[in-house]
Design an enzyme around this catalytic site. Structure first.
Site, PDB file in Angstrom:
ATOM      1  CG  ASN A  13      20.611 -24.200  17.362  1.00 49.60           C
ATOM      2  OD1 ASN A  13      19.726 -24.444  16.555  1.00 49.60           O
ATOM      3  ND2 ASN A  13      21.744 -24.857  17.387  1.00 49.60           N
ATOM      4  CG  HIS A  16      15.493 -28.343  16.993  1.00 45.56           C
ATOM      5  ND1 HIS A  16      15.682 -29.488  16.247  1.00 45.56           N
ATOM      6  CD2 HIS A  16      16.559 -28.223  17.809  1.00 45.56           C
ATOM      7  CE1 HIS A  16      16.821 -30.061  16.639  1.00 45.56           C
ATOM      8  NE2 HIS A  16      17.362 -29.315  17.574  1.00 45.56           N
ATOM      9  CG  HIS A  49      24.570 -28.222  12.832  1.00 45.20           C
ATOM     10  ND1 HIS A  49      24.628 -29.249  13.737  1.00 45.20           N
ATOM     11  CD2 HIS A  49      25.420 -28.563  11.833  1.00 45.20           C
ATOM     12  CE1 HIS A  49      25.478 -30.176  13.306  1.00 45.20           C
ATOM     13  NE2 HIS A  49      25.961 -29.781  12.140  1.00 45.20           N
ATOM     14  NE  ARG A  51      22.888 -33.531  11.653  1.00 47.90           N
ATOM     15  CZ  ARG A  51      23.440 -33.978  12.779  1.00 47.90           C
ATOM     16  NH1 ARG A  51      23.387 -33.270  13.884  1.00 47.90           N
ATOM     17  NH2 ARG A  51      24.035 -35.140  12.808  1.00 47.90           N
ATOM     18  NE  ARG A  55      19.696 -35.186  11.105  1.00 46.39           N
ATOM     19  CZ  ARG A  55      20.336 -35.941  12.009  1.00 46.39           C
ATOM     20  NH1 ARG A  55      20.108 -35.746  13.294  1.00 46.39           N
ATOM     21  NH2 ARG A  55      21.167 -36.880  11.654  1.00 46.39           N
ATOM     22  CD  GLU A  76      25.930 -25.356  16.170  1.00 47.54           C
ATOM     23  OE1 GLU A  76      25.389 -26.430  15.828  1.00 47.54           O
ATOM     24  OE2 GLU A  76      25.732 -24.831  17.262  1.00 47.54           O
ATOM     25  CB  THR A 107      26.018 -32.129  18.072  1.00 45.14           C
ATOM     26  OG1 THR A 107      25.418 -31.540  16.921  1.00 45.14           O
ATOM     27  CG2 THR A 107      27.518 -32.191  17.870  1.00 45.14           C
ATOM     28  CD  GLU A 157      28.778 -23.872  21.662  1.00 42.95           C
ATOM     29  OE1 GLU A 157      28.974 -23.050  20.738  1.00 42.95           O
ATOM     30  OE2 GLU A 157      27.687 -24.427  21.866  1.00 42.95           O
ATOM     31  CG  HIS A 200      24.133 -30.248  23.078  1.00 48.43           C
ATOM     32  ND1 HIS A 200      23.326 -31.247  23.546  1.00 48.43           N
ATOM     33  CD2 HIS A 200      24.118 -30.367  21.726  1.00 48.43           C
ATOM     34  CE1 HIS A 200      22.868 -31.953  22.529  1.00 48.43           C
ATOM     35  NE2 HIS A 200      23.324 -31.428  21.408  1.00 48.43           N
TER      36      HIS A 200
HETATM   37  N1  PXP Z   1      25.983 -25.640  20.543  1.00 47.97           N
HETATM   38  C1  PXP Z   1      26.290 -26.578  19.604  1.00 47.97           C
HETATM   39  C2  PXP Z   1      27.677 -26.626  19.088  1.00 47.97           C
HETATM   40  C3  PXP Z   1      25.292 -27.448  19.099  1.00 47.97           C
HETATM   41  O1  PXP Z   1      25.613 -28.350  18.165  1.00 47.97           O
HETATM   42  C4  PXP Z   1      23.975 -27.316  19.572  1.00 47.97           C
HETATM   43  C5  PXP Z   1      22.903 -28.201  19.028  1.00 47.97           C
HETATM   44  O2  PXP Z   1      22.759 -28.010  17.685  1.00 47.97           O
HETATM   45  C6  PXP Z   1      23.709 -26.327  20.525  1.00 47.97           C
HETATM   46  C7  PXP Z   1      24.736 -25.529  21.018  1.00 47.97           C
HETATM   47  C8  PXP Z   1      22.339 -26.099  21.060  1.00 47.97           C
HETATM   48  O3  PXP Z   1      21.878 -27.219  21.731  1.00 47.97           O
HETATM   49  P1  PXP Z   1      20.362 -27.325  22.124  1.00 47.97           P
HETATM   50  O4  PXP Z   1      19.579 -27.250  20.862  1.00 47.97           O
HETATM   51  O5  PXP Z   1      20.277 -28.647  22.817  1.00 47.97           O
HETATM   52  O6  PXP Z   1      20.069 -26.167  23.038  1.00 47.97           O
END
Ligand code: PXP
Length: 250
Positions: A13, A16, A49, A51, A55, A76, A107, A157, A200
């Site tokens: 992901n 960030h 994602h 949003r 952001r 996402e 999330t 998921e 997550h």
């Molecule tokens: N899976 C989903 C559905 C998420 O919303 C997120 C966070 O955006 C992640 C995985 C990844 O989470 P993290 O960034 O905490 O590893």
């Protein structure tokens, strides 16, 4: 069902990277560059994602990812008409439906599928028809899994946030109970014919027990990897995560 085909996939992901870029409003660090490095480091997919408040990931990031990626994009999004239209325009490999509240930092919970079954069934139908694999981000809760199955999702998921938070805060009994729940619900969902993903909050410390569940086919991990990349570089940070996943699976 015993078809545990294929190796455990890692979706990186990159949200960030965009968070850091947006802190200054400029063009760097570039999430597309991160995605290309992640591919080279062995990521099996890229997760982003978009949003509602934009952001982190922007519309232009999604355009760029669709153009340059050689691995599948897991897009996402919240279940809104705007996001549905964007997904139908791009037709990414996978669409993961997540809950979204503006005031949350990330999330924070899974989607309430059971309460919104009718709406979600209609919402995901055109995405499936367009060829996207539809995934639903939910808590490890049998009621939600049953509802995700009934609406026609191909993938769930499981939200690993409660397990990771309990670990980080030293609540060992709760952590272990969360892990048991994740294990049982992975098995249950797999038995229904759903493909099981998880993610997550996963870190080098918490990834292995989840990676060891044979029913889990994909982990989506972002925040920790991007943080660790500050110290190690992105490629080694991803390689280390992959190695831990493979060790746990073996
Ligand atoms: N899976 C989903 C559905 C998420 O919303 C997120 C966070 O955006 C992640 C995985 C990844 O989470 P993290 O960034 O905490 O590893």
């Amino acid at each position: 069902m015993t078809d545990f085909a294929g190796r455990l996939r890692l979706g990186v992901n990159i949200d960030h990277v965009a968070t850091v870029r947006n802190a200054r409003g400029g063009a760097y660090p570039d999430p597309l560059r991160a995605a290309r490095i992640a591919e080279a480091a062995g990521a099996d997919g890229i997760t982003a994602h978009l949003r509602e408040d934009r952001r982190h990931i922007s519309d232009a990031d999604i355009d760029g990812l669709m153009e340059v990626l050689t691995v599948p994009l897991n897009f996402e999004m919240a279940a809104t008409p705007e996001m549905q239209a964007i997904a139908l325009r791009h037709k990414p490999h996978a669409v993961c439906i997540v809950p979204e509240r503006r005031e949350e930092r990330t999330t924070e919970g899974g989607l309430e599928v059971a309460r919104e079954e009718n709406h979600l069934a209609h919402f995901i139908a055109p995405l499936r028809e367009a060829g996207c694999r539809v995934s639903i981000f939910i808590a490890a809760d049998q009621r939600q899994i049953d509802a995700a199955h009934r609406i026609g999702a191909q993938v769930i998921e499981l939200h690993t946030g409660a397990y990771c938070d309990a670990h980080a805060e030293g609540r060992i009994a709760e952590r272990d109970a969360e892990l048991d729940r994740l294990r049982d619900m992975s098995r249950y969902a797999h038995g229904l014919g759903l493909e099981v993903h998880a993610g997550h909050g996963l870190t080098y410390d918490t990834v292995q027990p989840v990676a060891a569940f044979p029913e889990v086919m994909e982990l989506n991990i972002g925040h920790f990897i991007i943080g660790e990349a500050i110290f190690l570089g992105l490629e080694p940070a991803i390689q280390q995560m992959r190695q831990l996943m493979e060790e746990a699976r073996a």
